[in-house]
Design a protein around this motif. Sequence first.
Motif, PDB file in Angstrom:
ATOM      1  N   UNK A  12      12.220  -5.317 -48.491  1.00 17.04           N
ATOM      2  CA  UNK A  12      13.108  -6.469 -48.696  1.00 17.04           C
ATOM      3  C   UNK A  12      12.325  -7.753 -48.937  1.00 17.04           C
ATOM      4  N   UNK A  13      11.050  -7.764 -48.494  1.00 21.74           N
ATOM      5  CA  UNK A  13      10.268  -9.000 -48.544  1.00 21.74           C
ATOM      6  C   UNK A  13       9.220  -9.000 -49.653  1.00 21.74           C
ATOM      7  N   UNK A  14       9.203  -7.933 -50.449  1.00 20.47           N
ATOM      8  CA  UNK A  14       8.196  -7.876 -51.514  1.00 20.47           C
ATOM      9  C   UNK A  14       8.503  -8.895 -52.603  1.00 20.47           C
ATOM     10  N   UNK A  15       9.760  -9.003 -52.982  1.00 20.30           N
ATOM     11  CA  UNK A  15      10.159  -9.904 -54.055  1.00 20.30           C
ATOM     12  C   UNK A  15       9.831 -11.367 -53.817  1.00 20.30           C
ATOM     13  N   UNK A  16      10.303 -11.928 -52.712  1.00 21.68           N
ATOM     14  CA  UNK A  16      10.191 -13.388 -52.521  1.00 21.68           C
ATOM     15  C   UNK A  16       8.771 -13.933 -52.561  1.00 21.68           C
ATOM     16  N   UNK A  17       7.780 -13.103 -52.211  1.00 21.17           N
ATOM     17  CA  UNK A  17       6.407 -13.614 -52.124  1.00 21.17           C
ATOM     18  C   UNK A  17       5.558 -13.220 -53.323  1.00 21.17           C
ATOM     19  N   UNK A  22       4.928 -19.056 -54.229  1.00 20.11           N
ATOM     20  CA  UNK A  22       4.435 -18.231 -53.111  1.00 20.11           C
ATOM     21  C   UNK A  22       3.308 -17.305 -53.576  1.00 20.11           C
ATOM     22  N   UNK A  23       3.432 -16.787 -54.776  1.00 20.98           N
ATOM     23  CA  UNK A  23       2.388 -15.923 -55.334  1.00 20.98           C
ATOM     24  C   UNK A  23       1.105 -16.725 -55.534  1.00 20.98           C
ATOM     25  N   UNK A  24       1.246 -17.902 -56.123  1.00 24.63           N
ATOM     26  CA  UNK A  24       0.080 -18.732 -56.414  1.00 24.63           C
ATOM     27  C   UNK A  24      -0.621 -19.183 -55.129  1.00 24.63           C
ATOM     28  N   UNK A  25       0.157 -19.511 -54.112  1.00 23.88           N
ATOM     29  CA  UNK A  25      -0.431 -19.944 -52.830  1.00 23.88           C
ATOM     30  C   UNK A  25      -1.317 -18.845 -52.249  1.00 23.88           C
ATOM     31  N   UNK A 144      13.548 -14.782 -42.735  1.00 21.27           N
ATOM     32  CA  UNK A 144      12.089 -14.936 -42.628  1.00 21.27           C
ATOM     33  C   UNK A 144      11.517 -15.423 -43.955  1.00 21.27           C
ATOM     34  N   UNK A 145      12.050 -14.905 -45.056  1.00 21.38           N
ATOM     35  CA  UNK A 145      11.585 -15.343 -46.374  1.00 21.38           C
ATOM     36  C   UNK A 145      11.855 -16.830 -46.571  1.00 21.38           C
ATOM     37  N   UNK A 150       9.688 -22.186 -47.131  1.00 13.41           N
ATOM     38  CA  UNK A 150       9.832 -23.616 -46.816  1.00 13.41           C
ATOM     39  C   UNK A 150       8.595 -24.172 -46.127  1.00 13.41           C
ATOM     40  N   UNK A 151       7.828 -23.311 -45.448  1.00 13.13           N
ATOM     41  CA  UNK A 151       6.604 -23.749 -44.762  1.00 13.13           C
ATOM     42  C   UNK A 151       5.406 -23.726 -45.716  1.00 13.13           C
TER      43      UNK A 151
END
Length: 224
Positions: A12-17, A22-25, A144-145, A150-151
Amino acid sequence: MRIDILTLLPELLEGPFSASIMKRAQEKGLVEIHMHNIRDYSTNKHKNVDDYQYGGGAGMVMSIEPIAALIDKLKAERDYDEIIYMTPDGEVLDQGDCNDLSLKGNLMILCGHYKGVDERIREHYITKEISIGSYVLSGGELAAAVVVDSVVRLLPGVLNDETSALTDSFQDNLLSPPVYTRPPEFNGWKVPEVLLSGDFKKIDAWREEQALDRTTKRRPDLLY
Ligand code: 6GU
């Protein structure tokens, strides 16, 4: 910053990051996000992670053993500034919490499911309980995503000038003013004259007034 996410549904959390900011960070090495499947720490042969609740009642409870084993393992590897439990009965997240969390080094985030986790996990491991609003999600993963996004966007170097967090809504307890881009007129709908004036003092004053007006109408609670 390092973030460890404890979940029953890592997919479920693979997409958002894995896209955009988020990917670039992560690629820039500004944040490490590690996913841990709680089921891998189940101690019985059926790989169970939940059980009926004592005292009866509908809904399963996430068992203490696999979660404790996983948290103990991670805590033995490094110190955590916060061990966060995502739960609808937690404290509702706001921009101030995001700012605070962005100053931490190592965060652990536990995603709840079913009726929640055995209360002893909350008593003995959890340092902070977060909700993202007054409605119920199927699990803590999407929440959590939201926390991570947001952080992480507040970490130095993640955003550039164009995407700067300093002008975000909420950063000064005001909603952002309206924005426009070309063309100056579409279907007879015009961009406010002041934005085309080149007078930056006037433009700033207009934006401030619009932000205050919008906040008064839509989120008066932010003004007190
Ligand atoms: Cl953190 N979890 C769940 N399951 N539902 C929520 C929530 C969290 N925050 C708002 N609703």
